[in-house]
Design a protein around this motif. Structure first.
Motif, mmCIF file in Angstrom:
data_model
loop_
_atom_site.group_PDB
_atom_site.id
_atom_site.type_symbol
_atom_site.label_atom_id
_atom_site.label_comp_id
_atom_site.label_asym_id
_atom_site.label_seq_id
_atom_site.Cartn_x
_atom_site.Cartn_y
_atom_site.Cartn_z
ATOM 1 N N PRO A 141 47.362 30.630 48.429
ATOM 2 C CA PRO A 141 46.281 30.545 47.436
ATOM 3 C C PRO A 141 45.142 29.632 47.907
ATOM 4 O O PRO A 141 43.987 29.879 47.595
ATOM 5 C CB PRO A 141 46.978 29.984 46.197
ATOM 6 N N LEU A 142 45.494 28.591 48.659
ATOM 7 C CA LEU A 142 44.446 27.669 49.129
ATOM 8 C C LEU A 142 43.394 28.411 49.945
ATOM 9 O O LEU A 142 42.209 28.135 49.867
ATOM 10 C CB LEU A 142 45.063 26.564 49.988
ATOM 11 N N GLN B 24 42.288 31.168 49.512
ATOM 12 C CA GLN B 24 41.396 31.966 48.679
ATOM 13 C C GLN B 24 40.289 31.138 48.036
ATOM 14 O O GLN B 24 39.375 31.686 47.424
ATOM 15 C CB GLN B 24 42.197 32.678 47.574
ATOM 16 N N LEU B 25 40.388 29.834 48.145
ATOM 17 C CA LEU B 25 39.336 28.978 47.584
ATOM 18 C C LEU B 25 37.996 29.397 48.155
ATOM 19 O O LEU B 25 37.893 29.742 49.327
ATOM 20 C CB LEU B 25 39.589 27.520 47.957
ATOM 21 N N PRO B 26 36.980 29.362 47.337
ATOM 22 C CA PRO B 26 35.671 29.668 47.895
ATOM 23 C C PRO B 26 35.264 28.595 48.919
ATOM 24 O O PRO B 26 35.561 27.416 48.722
ATOM 25 C CB PRO B 26 34.747 29.667 46.670
ATOM 26 N N LEU C 269 35.825 26.367 50.957
ATOM 27 C CA LEU C 269 36.833 25.499 51.555
ATOM 28 C C LEU C 269 38.005 26.297 52.106
ATOM 29 O O LEU C 269 38.569 25.972 53.142
ATOM 30 C CB LEU C 269 37.350 24.493 50.530
ATOM 31 N N GLY C 270 38.372 27.340 51.403
ATOM 32 C CA GLY C 270 39.479 28.167 51.849
ATOM 33 C C GLY C 270 39.228 28.692 53.244
ATOM 34 O O GLY C 270 40.074 28.589 54.133
#
Lengths: 361, 546, 464, 316
Positions: free
Chosen positions: D140-141, D143-145, D147-148
């Protein structure tokens, strides 16, 4: 010298050399190189030398292909291997001179040797020369000088570029619905090494024909400024894919460009190889390659020479003479793309379509 | 650390068990460097618990011998016994294992690290792979320092400590490694008289606790004051093993040098002329940006030697640098007045001049650190003979092209007049012994016929013969009417040469006295105070310096 | 030190020396000066021999023969006949200039990795001037180009000096950065503003009136009127740039050993604190020295442009060129002396040239030449002589005769007895040579390679 | 025209992802440089050690069909080459700069030569995907905008490099071993007299620099490029050297320098869209470095005994 007894020093010294030697020795067991063991037989013995440019033999580009053709001829005509890799631009004249002194036919690989070939050819009027991507140009002049002993081997890279450009554009036209990996932004890319003529000619044809197939297509072009640093090309390709949503990347950067194909493969989009058939790198994602058949040109020239048919005016290696073309098509390439390319190829052969040398804006 | 708890007692318990009655015995030690024999069948016997002096001139082979004992140098031949057992010492690690510790002449401390880090280095609590335990290291150092009465701030960086305190760190370092045999290489060269007395007290205490101490020196008074027995080396050979109580200074000196030595400088009283150097209210900063000079003012007359006494680091170096143009003065004024005979001539303001200009005005400078800044060791004697004067017309045409013939002649003149022992003036200076190197500088600076001669530590690290020679020349120059400013940490030197003595403390001149002032009086002035306060302040400085 | 010691100067020995000691000293210096590089070369060649033998095929004897054959070609390719020699000299010329550039900087203990960049800067500015003023007469344009190229090099080197003096920026970092900057800038110029019309990325050839004549042609036109002429002068390609290089060598020698500039540079390099003491501005010297280093390299680039066919700058040439890096080897091999740099350049230039013939005839891959070059460098770097001497000391020390051992090891012990007044009573200091001095004499090499820091360290070791 | 593109480029995760990757590639050899120089051995041969790592990594991976074996081999190859440097410069007290140059030249020659022998000039094919060092995607990390993409979709070696960076910083400045290493680099005599094995530590540090450079080579060849090319390091080892000096011989400092340089590299490709000449843009990282050197850092002080061979109790 508390810690350093004499034996220790000698051992250290030996170790130093051994590491180097071990590396050399180890390799030899793998596949023994060297062609010195070939014994010339019958026929009229010929003597051919090859002088590479600074790219060296394994540049994944024209030097390598020239060597492929040279090796093929060597095995067939049984001449002794005579190859010099140039390490420096200043080496061209002297390497050609050395080669001319010991061989009867000398290949100069690369347009950077044009001036050098001109000078050396004047000096050795009885020897024959062939130059790939160039002709004999006297220093300070712009135009080719026609010398009886120099065969200029020119390629029309733009025609090869055109064909792969057409394939790419047609695939874009077919779109996401037909080819699921595409991103649907109607954008293709090209990653060049440096903006030098052999590179820009490819890209010119690529863009020209892509626009011809689909005028609305976007073609993004970047240069890595390097022919060796694979990761820079990879980064350039990735930036095209990520930022511009390009989904077909044409690499025109020799060894560096391998990285561009890799980027495409990793990102799940497509790449196009250059010079040699590079489908072997990624059989799936490298949809085709723009071929420049330097090996054929070299082999043909030697073959002609061996049969006493050396000419200083060989045909231009273009589509019509099968000097360029496109390589193995990957399974994802739809039939209409191939037919589009073949259709353009026919027009070019017929002379009804002329592909420009400079990148259209 | 745990080792340290038990070993001293264990050693002291069985003095008679060993085959050799000595704590250290070195037999027939030979060591040759390419081109020179440092130790030629040297023997050394040191008894348990004694303070043993190892004396000799510079180059006699003392340090080499001790480096062999500490494992830094491997002997070509010879045997070493420690507590009666034949041992092989292949490196300092072996020496440490044998409880040998060494305080080197040039401290083996790492300037950017803290006291605690330096002390525990190599035997840190927790072993090599553990994280550095600052608190534990600190504790250990404080314990150690309390046990031996050697107060120190464990968190201070070495580069910020005075030389005396650095030496204390070195001793603690050896004690931390549970040394029973302590080697001290010329430990007093950098200390004030008070610091020296303190050191002697510490050593006596250690000796009483059963530690064996080998004390390298060439100062004979210290030998007589402190030690039990003496071994004398000359040119790599044993020339005597004496019991201190049964000998005297003259005998040791004769053994050391191989001839009778004059221990006093003979000079007539001065006949001062006009003022040559006048310094007014001089201020300057040190490299670290501190106020190193805080309003210095004095005068030096033609025909006199003004000695500057003081503990090192109280601004003497900065004073010399400012006077010679190597450091900018932040305030104040300096002038040089040319004199001939009794006549004062033109006066030049040398404030703000570059070293080159100052030299042109007629200031000669024997720098404090001769190998460091007075010479280019890899260059020839000829080239060193013109250092700082290379553009003078007599040495260079148009200040650019060197006049080699002139330079060679000049160098030969210096070598001849000042008796520099060398087969050729084209040898690199590095090839000369320390004394001869010093003479090259002295010759160069004297021969330029200066108005003012600044001599900083002119005899440091030089053997007795060369000291005599340099002293004689200084007095000669004075008698020839030159003004001489002598800066030295050797109180004896200052007292025997100077006509007046200015004592510096913390960037100020505390007092200007006559050479008849007693050593105690000078010593107190050097610590900036009067008898009663001084000792307390010294203590305070030692402990509170953080 | 090495520079002075290489040449005996005054015919009359000074008062304190006897003729025999002078001669002895001189012989030692020459011996140790030549010994190390020669030994290094020999060791490298033996190692290279083994490398070739491993990569060759056939029996041991065949392999050995193949290796000898390769070396035969290496040598004859470099110096075998006049034409090959002239090719070698073409390589030697820029190596001398860049080697001098490295050496000058090294005299001030600056490490000039930027010779290649300065070389490029010189060539590219000279090309610029040549193109923009192509109609000017040769007598004006030729010197103008040379001056422009030299100044460009000097500027490129001077920047390094300035950054070092003002901001303390380490020259290794700045030279590497400036190298790449000039490589890309020259690529930009060559493919843009200076591009020859209708050509690939290269400049047009320099105007013919500025092309430097070949030595052979020049000879035929001058001395050839009186002496036998050279037939086919065109095949001897070395140009008058080589003469410039020789002049530059002499100039370097003169500057470094006969002028106050050289003197002060040496002081700055060997002992910055002594420089401060003497009133020599370290900063000013650093800038000057780097500018001068750049000037030599820039001159080299300019003369290569003007002297060698096809008289043009081609794209990407500099970043693929190893001249500036080989120069480091040349300078260190030559131990910063003029004659040494000449010999070192001859070796490297010859090896490059001979390497081509070796590839062609003996079928030894071109990359092996690199490996042999690396081996030469290793051998230079390692101080073998002291190792061997150490071995001798060990061998003889068993005899428990320290004096003899020392004499053997140092070889200059007899100097103790040499002074004319040595027979007099040994008064104060009858040890004219300290041991460090002996070490320095005994191994001249160590003296050369020593950095000031090392010097300091040696001092810290204290008396022995 | 320039500013909109510039803004778009500078705010894209893609740029920063690429910058970090370039930086990580430089960081590993730079860390090697830091540890070697801290122990007092100048190492300018990271370039050659990296190149050897590239070649050996690819060759062994192809032969063993295991990327892990390949990476190990690359690391060992770098270490061996470093050992040569160690022997030459520590034991034989050679000039460390010349030795470094020699190693670079030898590595270039060797890899080219072996490459030709091995492939006959065709070049090594691209490695199959399972023979690569994989990119780690942090679930999931990732998928961060922004930063991901920047932080959580990098090659596994990137994270390894970060770990090594922090570990090395800790090792050098917070452990007993680090204390010893610094002591050896600052004042080898003092370290020796304190019973520290000076040569052993120097050997260890030099070899460590080789191991790290070898790992960097593996990263470049097996992680990024997926193949070997002659001279594919293209001067990176020298940039790393610059980063060492620029970063004041500390791991974190070097990391900062690498970041600046990586940013420059990534920018130089992406700003080509603005129409600025690609050659001129290519100078960007170098100019950035010089500016940073002038403006921000100023003087850097090398460890006191850097580059000085240690001779115990030597004959002066």
């Amino acid at each position: 010298m508390r810690n350093g007894g004499i034996p220790a020093r000698i051992v250290a010294l030996l170790a130093l050399f051994c590491v180097l030697l071990a590396a050399c020795g180890g390799s030899n067991t793998g596949s023994s190189g060297g062609g010195s063991s070939t014994t010339p037989t019958a026929q009229t013995p010929i003597s051919v030398a090859l002088v590479t440019d600074i790219g060296g033999l394994n540049d994944r580009s024209f030097n390598h292909l020239a060597y492929v053709g040279y090796t093929k001829a060597m095995n067939e005509f049984h001449f002794t291997r005579q190859v010099i890799e140039s390490k420096n631009q200043a080496d061209y004249v002297k390497n050609l001179t050395l080669a001319a002194r010991s061989a009867d036919l000398v290949f100069a690989v690369g347009f950077l040797m044009q001036n050098a070939v001109d000078q050396v050819a004047h000096q050795f009027p009885t020897k024959k020369f062939a130059i790939i991507d160039g002709c004999a140009v006297p220093a300070g002049k712009q135009d080719c000088e026609s010398l009886p002993n120099v065969a200029p081997l020119f390629f029309k890279e733009q025609e090869a570029g055109c064909l792969v450009g057409a394939i790419a554009a047609q695939m874009e036209v077919d779109g996401k619905t037909k080819i699921s990996q595409l991103r649907g932004h109607n954008t293709i890319g090209a990653v060049g090494g440096l903006p030098i003529p052999p590179v820009t000619r490819y890209i010119a044809g690529y863009k020209f024909c892509a626009k011809k197939v689909d005028p609305s297509i976007t073609v993004v072009i970047n240069y890595s400024q390097d022919f060796a640093a694979t990761d820079k090309c990879k980064d350039a390709a990735l930036s095209q894919i990520n930022q511009h949503n390009a989904d077909i990347i044409f690499q025109v950067a020799g060894g560096c460009g391998v990285g561009a194909l890799d980027a495409a493969d990793q990102a799940g989009v497509f790449g196009i190889g250059v010079d040699a058939d590079q489908n072997y790198l990624h059989p799936k994602s490298v949809i085709t390659s723009a071929l420049k058949k330097v090996d054929v040109a070299v082999y043909d020239t030697i073959n002609d020479y061996a049969h006493g048919k050396f000419t200083n005016n060989p045909p231009r290696f273009d589509l019509a003479h099968d000097g360029v073309g496109y390589g193995t098509l990957s399974s994802v390439v739809p039939a209409d793309a191939k037919s589009k390319a073949d259709q353009l190829a026919d027009q070019i052969r017929a002379g009804t379509l002329v592909v420009p040398e400079n990148i259209p804006s | 650390m745990h080792e340290q708890e038990k070993t001293p007692l264990a050693q002291a318990a069985d003095p008679d068990l060993a085959a050799s009655p000595y704590a250290v015995e070195m037999r027939d030690i030979c060591k040759a460097w390419p081109g020179v024999v440092a130790n030629d069948h040297v023997n050394l016997r040191v008894r348990q618990g004694e303070i043993h002096a190892l004396v000799g001139e510079n180059g006699a082979g003392k340090t080499t011998l001790m480096n062999i004992l500490y494992g830094l140098v491997r002997p070509d031949s010879g045997e070493i016994f420690v507590n009666g057992e034949r041992v092989h010492i292949g490196g300092p690690r072996d020496a440490i294992r044998l409880h040998i510790g060494m305080v080197h002449q040039h401290f083996m401390l790492i300037p950017p690290l803290t006291v605690a880090e330096n002390i525990v280095l190599g035997q840190e609590p927790g072993g090599p792979m553990a994280a550095y335990d600052r608190r534990r290291a600190r504790e250990l150092v404080l314990q150690l320092s309390a046990r031996y009465g050697l107060p120190i701030d464990p968190d201070a960086r070495i580069e910020k400590l005075s030389v005396g305190l650095q030496q204390r760190v070195e001793i603690l370092k050896a004690l931390y490694r549970a040394a029973d045999i302590l080697i001290l290489d010329e430990p007093t060269g950098v200390l004030t008289p008070q610091e020296t007395y303190e050191l002697f007290d510490v050593l006596r205490v250690l000796s009483r606790q059963g530690k064996t101490i080998i004390f390298i020196t060439h100062k004979l008074r210290e030998v007589l004051d402190l030690t039990d027995r003496v071994t004398v080396l000359r040119r790599g050979r044993n020339v005597g093993e004496l019991v201190t109580r049964e000998t005297n200074q003259t005998e040791i000196a004769r053994l050391m040098v191989g001839r009778e030595v004059l221990l006093r400088v003979e000079k007539r009283s001065a006949r001062p002329g006009p003022v040559v150097l006048r310094v007014e209210n001089l201020h300057a900063r040190s490299d670290r940006g501190l106020e190193a000079l805080q309003g210095i003012g004095f005068e030096v007359h033609a025909g006199e030697i003004l000695g500057i006494a003081g503990v090192e680091g109280n601004g003497q170096s900065e004073l010399v640098e400012v006077l010679t143009g190597m450091r900018r003065a932040t305030a104040g004024r300096m002038t040089i007045t040319h004199t001939s005979g009794e006549q004062a001539g033109k006066t030049y303001d040398i404030t703000g001049m570059s070293p080159r200009e100052v030299r042109l005005v007629g200031v000669a400078h024997i720098p404090e650190d001769r190998r460091g800044s007075g010479l280019v060791l890899s260059d020839t004697i000829e080239n060193n003979a013109i250092l700082g004067r290379e553009r003078w017309p007599r040495f260079a045409w148009a200040r650019f092209i060197l006049r080699l013939r002139e330079i060679a002649q000049w160098a030969r003149r210096l070598v001849g007049e000042f008796d520099v022992r060398t087969p050729s003036t084209r040898l690199p200076v590095r090839a000369l012994s320390g004394g001869n190197q010093q003479k090259v500088i002295v010759a160069r600076e004297f021969a330029a016929d200066p108005q003012l001669l600044i001599a900083a530590q002119p005899t440091r690290g030089v053997d007795i013969g060369a000291i005599e020679f340099i002293h004689r020349r200084l007095v000669e120059q004075r008698d020839a009417g030159k003004a001489i400013l002598l800066v030295s940490a050797e109180l004896d030197e200052i007292r025997s040469l100077s006509d007046r003595i200015a004592v510096m403390y913390e960037g100020r001149i505390v007092d200007i006295v006559t050479p008849e002032a007693s050593e105690e009086e000078l010593g107190l002035l050097m610590t900036g105070g009067r008898p009663s306060e001084a000792s307390r302040e010294e203590q305070a400085q030692a402990t509170g310096d953080s | 030190m090495a520079l002075q010691t290489a040449q005996p100067r005054s015919p009359t020995p000074p008062a304190l020396e006897t003729r025999s000691t002078t001669l002895l000293l001189w012989l030692r210096r020459v011996g140790s000066g030549l010994g190390r590089p020669l030994l290094a070369l020999a060791l490298a060649l033996i190692a290279g021999l083994i490398v070739i033998m491993i990569t060759a095929s056939g029996s041991l004897f065949d392999r050995f023969n193949a290796a000898l054959l390769a070396y035969g070609y290496l040598f004859s390719g470099a110096f075998g006949n006049a034409a090959n020699l002239s090719f070698s000299l073409v390589n030697v010329t820029p190596l001398i200039f860049t080697g001098l550039s490295v050496a000058i900087a090294y005299r001030a203990r600056l490490f000039n990795i930027g010779a290649e960049g300065q070389f490029a800067a010189g060539a590219i500015l000279a090309a610029f001037v040549g193109m923009k003023c192509s109609t000017w007469p040769g007598w004006l344009l030729t010197p103008l180009m040379i001056v422009a190229g030299s100044l460009a090099g000097a500027l490129w080197g001077g920047i390094v000096g300035l950054l070092k003096a003002w901001r303390g920026a380490h020259e290794v970092v700045t030279t590497i950065m400036l190298n790449w900057i000039i490589f890309y800038v020259s690529d930009w110029l060559v493919s843009g503003p200076l591009q020859a019309p209708g050509q690939a990325d290269q400049t047009p050839s320099m105007p013919p009136q500025t092309n430097l004549p070949k030595l052979s042609v020049l000879y035929n036109q001058t001395l050839g009127h009186f002496l036998p002429t050279i037939s086919q002068p065109e095949q001897y390609v070395v140009d008058v740039g080589f003469l410039f290089a020789l002049v530059a060598l002499v100039a370097y020698w003169f500057l470094m050993s006969r002028t106050t500039f050289g003197y002060e540079t040496r002081v700055v390099g060997e002992n910055p604190r002594a420089a401060q003491y003497a009133g020599i501005s370290v900063k000013r010297n650093v800038v000057l020295v780097m500018a001068l280093a750049g000037l030599f390299a820039g001159l080299g680039g300019t003369l290569q442009l003007m002297g060698q066919y096809p008289y043009e700058v081609v794209g990407q040439v500099f970043r693929n060129d190893t001249t500036g890096f080989d120069a480091i080897g040349v300078a260190l091999l030559g131990r910063m002396t003029a004659i040494g740099i000449f010999l070192g350049a001859l070796l490297f230039g010859g090896m490059r040239q001979g390497g081509s013939l070796m590839q062609l005839k003996a079928n030894v891959p071109g990359d092996l030449v690199y490996i042999i070059e690396a081996l030469v460098l290793f051998s230079i770097a390692v101080r073998f002589l002291p190792v061997i001497r150490q071995a001798l000391v060990k061998r003889f020390s068993a005899a428990r005769q320290p004096t003899v051992v020392a004499a053997l090891a140092g070889g200059v012990v007899d100097l103790d007895q040499a002074p004319a007044n040595g027979a007099e009573a040994p008064t104060m200091n009858d040890q004219p040579l300290s041991e460090s001095g002996r070490a320095a004499l005994a191994d001249d090499g160590s003296g050369q390679a020593q950095t000031p820091a090392q010097e300091r360290q040696h001092q810290q070791n204290g008396e022995a | 025209m320039f500013w909109p593109i510039f803004l778009r480029v500078i705010t894209s995760g893609d740029l920063w992802q690429a910058s970090l990757q370039f930086a990580a590639l430089l960081l590993l050899p730079a860390l090697g440089g830091v540890i070697s120089e801290r122990s007092g051995v100048v190492n300018i041969a990271m370039e050659g050690m990296m190149l050897i790592g590239c070649y050996v990594g690819v060759a062994v991976t192809l032969a063993s069909h295991s990327v892990l074996v390949g990476v190990l081999a690359a690391i060992i190859a770098g270490g061996l080459l470093a050992l040569v440097h160690g022997v030459v410069s520590i034991h034989l007290k050679a000039d460390q700069i010349i030795s470094g140059i020699a190693i670079n030249v030898a590595a270039l020659g060797l890899t080219n030569y072996l490459n030709i022998v091995q492939t006959g000039g065709q070049g090594i094919p691209s490695l199959a995907f399972n023979l690569r060092l994989p990119v780690l995607s942090w679930g999931p990390l990732a998928q961060l905008p922004f930063l991901g993409q920047v932080l959580f979709q990098q090659n596994v070696v990137f994270y390894l490099a970060i770990v090594i960076l922090l570990g090395l910083q800790f090792l050098l400045f917070r452990t007993n071993l680090g204390l010893r290493i610094r002591a050896v680099g600052e004042h080898p005599q003092a370290a020796d007299t304190a019973g520290i094995p000076v040569r052993l530590i120097r050997y260890a540090c030099v070899v460590a620099s080789g191991l790290l450079s070898g790992l960097a080579g593996a990263f470049l060849a097996l992680g990024v490029a997926g193949t070997f090319n002659p001279n594919m390091t293209a001067g990176r080892g020298f940039i790393a050297l610059a980063a060492v000096v620029f970063g004041k011989y500390t791991p974190l400092g070097a990391a900062g320098a690498c970041l600046i340089f990586g940013l420059g590299l990534a920018l130089s490709v992406r700003l080509q869209d603005t129409g600025i000449d690609s050659n001129l843009l290519a100078t960007l990282p170098y100019i950035l470095t010089i500016i940073a050197l002038i403006g921000l850092v100023g003087r850097t002080v090398a460890p006191a005994a850097d580059g000085v061979p240690y001779e115990p109790g030597s004959a002066e």
